[in-house]
Design a protein around this motif. Structure first.
Motif, PDB file in Angstrom:
ATOM      1  N   ARG A  76      -5.507   6.984  -9.165  1.00  0.00           N
ATOM      2  CA  ARG A  76      -6.351   7.511  -8.142  1.00  0.00           C
ATOM      3  C   ARG A  76      -5.497   8.515  -7.557  1.00  0.00           C
ATOM      4  NH1 ARG A  76      -7.183   2.286 -10.697  1.00  0.00           N
ATOM      5  NH2 ARG A  76      -9.262   1.608 -10.128  1.00  0.00           N
ATOM      6  N   GLY A  77      -4.812   9.160  -7.603  1.00  0.00           N
ATOM      7  CA  GLY A  77      -4.448  10.142  -7.406  1.00  0.00           C
ATOM      8  C   GLY A  77      -3.368   9.268  -5.951  1.00  0.00           C
ATOM      9  N   ILE A  78      -2.157   8.493  -6.361  1.00  0.00           N
ATOM     10  CA  ILE A  78      -2.033   7.112  -5.051  1.00  0.00           C
ATOM     11  C   ILE A  78      -0.365   6.870  -5.902  1.00  0.00           C
ATOM     12  CG2 ILE A  78      -1.616   5.239  -3.467  1.00  0.00           C
ATOM     13  CD1 ILE A  78      -4.524   5.667  -3.486  1.00  0.00           C
ATOM     14  N   LEU A  79       0.840   7.595  -5.303  1.00  0.00           N
ATOM     15  CA  LEU A  79       2.063   7.096  -5.551  1.00  0.00           C
ATOM     16  C   LEU A  79       3.037   6.149  -4.790  1.00  0.00           C
ATOM     17  CD1 LEU A  79       3.213  10.710  -6.724  1.00  0.00           C
ATOM     18  CD2 LEU A  79       2.074   8.944  -7.916  1.00  0.00           C
ATOM     19  N   VAL A  80       3.400   5.070  -5.871  1.00  0.00           N
ATOM     20  CA  VAL A  80       4.483   3.787  -4.376  1.00  0.00           C
ATOM     21  C   VAL A  80       4.820   4.151  -5.526  1.00  0.00           C
ATOM     22  CG1 VAL A  80       1.870   2.920  -3.545  1.00  0.00           C
ATOM     23  CG2 VAL A  80       2.979   2.664  -6.007  1.00  0.00           C
ATOM     24  N   ARG A  81       6.236   3.164  -4.635  1.00  0.00           N
ATOM     25  CA  ARG A  81       7.667   2.709  -5.744  1.00  0.00           C
ATOM     26  C   ARG A  81       7.428   1.580  -6.245  1.00  0.00           C
ATOM     27  NH1 ARG A  81      12.856   4.161  -3.447  1.00  0.00           N
ATOM     28  NH2 ARG A  81      12.209   6.843  -4.425  1.00  0.00           N
ATOM     29  N   THR A  82       7.754   1.666  -7.343  1.00  0.00           N
ATOM     30  CA  THR A  82       7.278   0.300  -8.368  1.00  0.00           C
ATOM     31  C   THR A  82       8.989  -0.002  -8.403  1.00  0.00           C
ATOM     32  OG1 THR A  82       7.261  -0.551 -10.390  1.00  0.00           O
ATOM     33  CG2 THR A  82       7.695   1.749 -10.370  1.00  0.00           C
ATOM     34  N   LEU A  83       9.393  -1.202  -8.265  1.00  0.00           N
ATOM     35  CA  LEU A  83      10.889  -1.777  -7.906  1.00  0.00           C
ATOM     36  C   LEU A  83      10.438  -3.317  -9.426  1.00  0.00           C
ATOM     37  CD1 LEU A  83      11.390  -2.313  -4.036  1.00  0.00           C
ATOM     38  CD2 LEU A  83      11.714  -0.479  -5.960  1.00  0.00           C
ATOM     39  N   HIS A  84       9.786  -2.855  -9.685  1.00  0.00           N
ATOM     40  CA  HIS A  84       9.474  -3.567 -11.481  1.00  0.00           C
ATOM     41  C   HIS A  84      10.735  -3.335 -12.211  1.00  0.00           C
ATOM     42  CE1 HIS A  84       7.842  -6.420 -14.019  1.00  0.00           C
ATOM     43  NE2 HIS A  84       7.732  -6.199 -14.505  1.00  0.00           N
ATOM     44  N   GLY A  85      11.085  -4.261 -12.065  1.00  0.00           N
ATOM     45  CA  GLY A  85      12.377  -4.202 -13.739  1.00  0.00           C
ATOM     46  C   GLY A  85      14.015  -4.004 -12.941  1.00  0.00           C
ATOM     47  N   SER A  86      13.433  -3.172 -12.204  1.00  0.00           N
ATOM     48  CA  SER A  86      15.029  -3.194 -11.305  1.00  0.00           C
ATOM     49  C   SER A  86      15.921  -4.329 -11.068  1.00  0.00           C
ATOM     50  CB  SER A  86      14.459  -2.127  -9.871  1.00  0.00           C
ATOM     51  OG  SER A  86      14.465  -3.032  -9.044  1.00  0.00           O
ATOM     52  N   HIS A  87      15.761  -5.023 -10.422  1.00  0.00           N
ATOM     53  CA  HIS A  87      15.815  -6.604 -10.444  1.00  0.00           C
ATOM     54  C   HIS A  87      14.838  -7.622 -10.751  1.00  0.00           C
ATOM     55  CE1 HIS A  87      18.370  -9.862  -7.953  1.00  0.00           C
ATOM     56  NE2 HIS A  87      19.241  -8.520  -8.071  1.00  0.00           N
ATOM     57  N   PRO A  88      16.063  -8.447 -11.252  1.00  0.00           N
ATOM     58  CA  PRO A  88      14.651 -10.312 -11.801  1.00  0.00           C
ATOM     59  C   PRO A  88      14.132 -10.406 -10.024  1.00  0.00           C
ATOM     60  CG  PRO A  88      16.367  -9.920 -13.182  1.00  0.00           C
ATOM     61  CD  PRO A  88      16.920  -8.923 -12.041  1.00  0.00           C
ATOM     62  N   LEU A  89      15.010 -10.456  -9.142  1.00  0.00           N
ATOM     63  CA  LEU A  89      13.883 -11.037  -7.214  1.00  0.00           C
ATOM     64  C   LEU A  89      12.977  -9.642  -6.996  1.00  0.00           C
ATOM     65  CD1 LEU A  89      16.989 -11.982  -5.684  1.00  0.00           C
ATOM     66  CD2 LEU A  89      15.392 -13.445  -6.748  1.00  0.00           C
ATOM     67  N   LEU A  90      12.794  -8.685  -7.517  1.00  0.00           N
ATOM     68  CA  LEU A  90      11.628  -7.895  -7.534  1.00  0.00           C
ATOM     69  C   LEU A  90      10.697  -7.640  -8.471  1.00  0.00           C
ATOM     70  CD1 LEU A  90      14.081  -4.885  -5.955  1.00  0.00           C
ATOM     71  CD2 LEU A  90      12.531  -6.334  -4.618  1.00  0.00           C
ATOM     72  N   ALA A  91      10.078  -8.840  -9.419  1.00  0.00           N
ATOM     73  CA  ALA A  91       9.985  -8.247 -10.403  1.00  0.00           C
ATOM     74  C   ALA A  91       8.255  -8.471  -9.769  1.00  0.00           C
ATOM     75  CB  ALA A  91       9.727  -9.958 -11.606  1.00  0.00           C
ATOM     76  N   HIS A  92       7.775  -7.600 -10.551  1.00  0.00           N
ATOM     77  CA  HIS A  92       5.974  -7.140 -10.010  1.00  0.00           C
ATOM     78  C   HIS A  92       5.815  -6.951  -8.121  1.00  0.00           C
ATOM     79  CE1 HIS A  92       4.321  -7.904 -14.046  1.00  0.00           C
ATOM     80  NE2 HIS A  92       5.339  -8.915 -13.884  1.00  0.00           N
ATOM     81  N   CYS A  93       7.001  -6.594  -8.064  1.00  0.00           N
ATOM     82  CA  CYS A  93       7.288  -5.734  -6.419  1.00  0.00           C
ATOM     83  C   CYS A  93       7.005  -4.048  -6.659  1.00  0.00           C
ATOM     84  CB  CYS A  93       8.589  -5.499  -5.898  1.00  0.00           C
ATOM     85  SG  CYS A  93       8.246  -7.373  -5.564  1.00  0.00           S
ATOM     86  N   LEU A  94       5.765  -3.580  -5.894  1.00  0.00           N
ATOM     87  CA  LEU A  94       5.287  -2.381  -5.037  1.00  0.00           C
ATOM     88  C   LEU A  94       5.907  -2.395  -3.437  1.00  0.00           C
ATOM     89  CD1 LEU A  94       1.863  -1.778  -6.886  1.00  0.00           C
ATOM     90  CD2 LEU A  94       4.371  -1.070  -8.441  1.00  0.00           C
ATOM     91  N   ARG A  95       6.160  -1.049  -3.412  1.00  0.00           N
ATOM     92  CA  ARG A  95       7.126  -0.408  -1.749  1.00  0.00           C
ATOM     93  C   ARG A  95       5.564   0.140  -1.988  1.00  0.00           C
ATOM     94  NH1 ARG A  95      11.705   2.816  -0.325  1.00  0.00           N
ATOM     95  NH2 ARG A  95       9.967   4.047   0.110  1.00  0.00           N
TER      96      ARG A  95
END
Length: 116
Positions: A76-95
């Motif tokens: 949809r043309g919207i860029l956010v930062r995905t943190l999913h996969g960077s650390h277990p505590l950030l599973a399924h997190c978007l910034r």
């Protein structure tokens, strides 16, 4: 001898100019705080989204399926930062960076669609 963080002359001059106009920075800070509160309320209203408290110009939130939501937002043309996969505590997190009111509204509408 060098300072711990070396700043070149151009950067120092730019910082001096910006700091001489403190009212501009304070106005921008007020807008970000106001718009962040609206963004947070919008995230809170989307089922399955759990946001974390923020004092920054972005909001971290856990969504049910971060890869799917990330790709749906990107489509949809919207860029956010995905943190999913960077650390277990950030599973399924978007910034989500706090944008303009229109950008935040578009983000929330797209996330509700991508999340559902």
């Amino acid at each position: 001898m060098r300072l711990p963080y070396n700043v070149n002359v151009l950067t120092a001059a730019a910082a001096e100019l910006v700091l001489s106009r403190r009212e501009v920075l304070e106005d921008q800070t007020r807008r970000i705080v106001r718009d962040r509160a609206v963004l947070e309320a919008g995230l809170d209203a989307i089922p399955g989204v759990r946001r974390f408290p923020s004092a920054a110009n972005f909001v971290l939130a856990r969504v049910p399926d971060a890869p799917r939501a990330f790709e749906g937002l990107k489509a949809r043309g919207i860029l956010v930062r995905t943190l999913h996969g960077s650390h277990p505590l950030l599973a399924h997190c978007l910034r989500f960076t706090v944008g303009t009111p229109d950008e935040n509204a578009s983000l929330l509408a797209a996330l509700a669609q991508a999340n559902g």
